[in-house]
Design an enzyme around this catalytic site. Structure first.
Site, mmCIF file in Angstrom:
data_model
loop_
_atom_site.group_PDB
_atom_site.id
_atom_site.type_symbol
_atom_site.label_atom_id
_atom_site.label_comp_id
_atom_site.label_asym_id
_atom_site.label_seq_id
_atom_site.Cartn_x
_atom_site.Cartn_y
_atom_site.Cartn_z
ATOM 1 N N PHE A 122 0.863 -1.185 0.000
ATOM 2 C CA PHE A 122 0.000 0.000 0.000
ATOM 3 C C PHE A 122 0.897 1.231 0.000
ATOM 4 O O PHE A 122 1.714 1.429 0.902
ATOM 5 C CB PHE A 122 -0.915 0.043 1.222
ATOM 6 C CG PHE A 122 -1.832 1.243 1.217
ATOM 7 C CD1 PHE A 122 -2.985 1.242 0.459
ATOM 8 C CD2 PHE A 122 -1.501 2.379 1.933
ATOM 9 C CE1 PHE A 122 -3.815 2.358 0.409
ATOM 10 C CE2 PHE A 122 -2.320 3.504 1.904
ATOM 11 C CZ PHE A 122 -3.487 3.496 1.145
ATOM 12 N N ASP A 207 9.351 2.646 1.166
ATOM 13 C CA ASP A 207 8.221 3.367 1.740
ATOM 14 C C ASP A 207 8.228 3.121 3.251
ATOM 15 O O ASP A 207 7.847 2.056 3.722
ATOM 16 C CB ASP A 207 6.929 2.859 1.093
ATOM 17 C CG ASP A 207 5.668 3.499 1.654
ATOM 18 O OD1 ASP A 207 5.712 4.071 2.759
ATOM 19 O OD2 ASP A 207 4.620 3.389 0.999
ATOM 20 N N LYS A 236 3.169 9.930 8.651
ATOM 21 C CA LYS A 236 2.567 9.402 9.877
ATOM 22 C C LYS A 236 3.251 9.882 11.149
ATOM 23 O O LYS A 236 3.005 10.985 11.612
ATOM 24 C CB LYS A 236 2.491 7.882 9.794
ATOM 25 C CG LYS A 236 1.470 7.385 8.760
ATOM 26 C CD LYS A 236 1.245 5.910 8.831
ATOM 27 C CE LYS A 236 0.227 5.412 7.818
ATOM 28 N NZ LYS A 236 -1.166 5.776 8.134
#
Length: 376
Positions: A122, A207, A236
């Site tokens: 993702f 990522d 995040k």
């Protein structure tokens, strides 16, 4: 009828305030928050250092745009690249934006368009990041995706070797697939990736939107492997709840992002940088990271001691997953919420555990007690 689009499957609880690991809903019920806003609230809710940073900066300057030098960007960039092989940072507002920047940088720098990614990954929901994502449910209904992404089985060295040729610009992956089931890169697969990149001059993009900023017990998760990426993406936990993302790159990539090649209106504004600096001043301290590792070891030990062996516990640091086999976990997550524990899934069969990095052993024990009642 709501004035909002219905694109989120929202929970029943309406969270209105929080402190540390504890949040409270509009009815006054308290919960242990083991979602952290999906790995975002790294220092817990309303951490004093973040509150102070926001208050102090908000009284001086919120925004100027990147037409002007923003001193906070240089401070945060220096913290992010210190004692690494990276040389430069680009700031944006989210992980998706960081991944879009990485894709653009890799294509422009190499002059090639082919990027290899992996099943169950993702990377975001904009068209480039969505095209890199290895999940059909993210793609469905949106028409043709961005071309030249090849999605391979994860941790399959033979499939990777067969797909490598001179057309490949970059390999892009997560060290742990948070959304895809808390699946970690094996040492054998890491070695295969490193060899492919070295042999063919392929850029490696990692990522670290979910795994970075101390979540796995080190500054970045790749530091626990042999991999040495050319680019990593962050978000995040970097803002501790404030929207901020970043892309780090090696010195050789600097000239590729020349003035006008890429940009963002809000990215790296003074308010975001003041918050990120406050987060990093805590999380990047060796003693703090050591504490995360110790808490993670304790959490895993307690999970394995108190849950049936039919459940598999995996992950690193405070990004953990409970694999429930063929059983779907939605009902478990709802039951935990009823009992005062907020959880999130990682695919249909895995419970994801993402407490703040400041969680205590006592809070872990309380979470274990609730998990026992719903999983036994």
């Amino acid at each position: 009828m709501s004035a909002l689009f219905g694109n989120y499957g929202q929970r029943r609880a309406q969270i209105v305030k929080g402190q540390g690991t504890i949040v409270e809903d509009s009815a006054g019920k308290q919960y242990l928050d083991f979602t952290s806003g999906i790995a975002v609230v790294s220092l817990g809710h309303a951490h004093p250092a973040i509150v102070q940073a926001v208050q102090a900066q908000s009284e001086k300057l919120w925004h100027t745009s990147n037409l002007f030098d923003i001193p906070g960007q240089e401070k945060v960039a220096q913290r992010l690249i210190a004692e690494t092989h990276f040389a430069h940072a680009f700031f944006c507002n989210s992980g998706t934006e960081a991944n879009e920047a990485a894709i653009k940088l890799a294509r422009k720098h190499t002059g090639k368009h082919h990027i290899i990614t992996f099943e169950k990954s993702f990377h975001g929901r904009t068209f480039g990041a969505m095209s890199a994502t290895g999940q059909g449910k993210i793609h469905n209904g949106f028409g043709p995706l961005v071309e030249k992404f090849t999605i391979l089985p994860f941790n399959d060295a033979a499939a990777l070797e067969a797909a490598i040729d001179d057309s490949v610009a970059a390999i892009m992956l997560e060290m742990i697939q948070g959304e895809g089931g808390v699946n970690g890169v094996t040492s054998e697969f890491a070695a295969a990736i490193a060899q492919a990149c070295n042999d063919k001059g392929i850029l490696l993009i990692i990522d670290e939107v979910q795994t970075g900023i101390g979540r796995t017990g080190t500054r970045y998760a790749f530091e626990q492997t042999i991999l040495k990426p050319h680019i990593i993406t962050l978000a995040k936990g970097l803002g501790g709840g404030f929207p901020v993302g970043a892309m780090l790159g090696t010195a050789e990539l600097y000239a590729t992002f020349s003035p006008g090649t890429h940009g963002t209106t809000f990215g790296g504004n003074p308010l975001a940088m003041s918050v990120a600096e406050a987060v990093l001043s805590h999380v990047f301290e060796p003693a703090f990271l050591q504490q995360v590792q110790e808490l993670a070891a304790y959490f895993v030990e307690q999970l394995k001691a108190h849950l049936p062996s039919s459940y598999t516990v995996r992950g690193q640091g405070l990004l953990l997953g409970i694999d429930c086999g063929a059983t779907e976990v939605a009902s478990y997550i709802a039951a935990a919420e009823d009992k005062g524990l907020l959880l999130v899934g990682a695919g249909p069969n895995v419970i994801r555990l993402l407490p703040p990095l400041t969680v205590t052993k006592e809070e872990i024990d309380k979470a274990i007690a609730i998990l026992k009642t719903i999983l036994l």
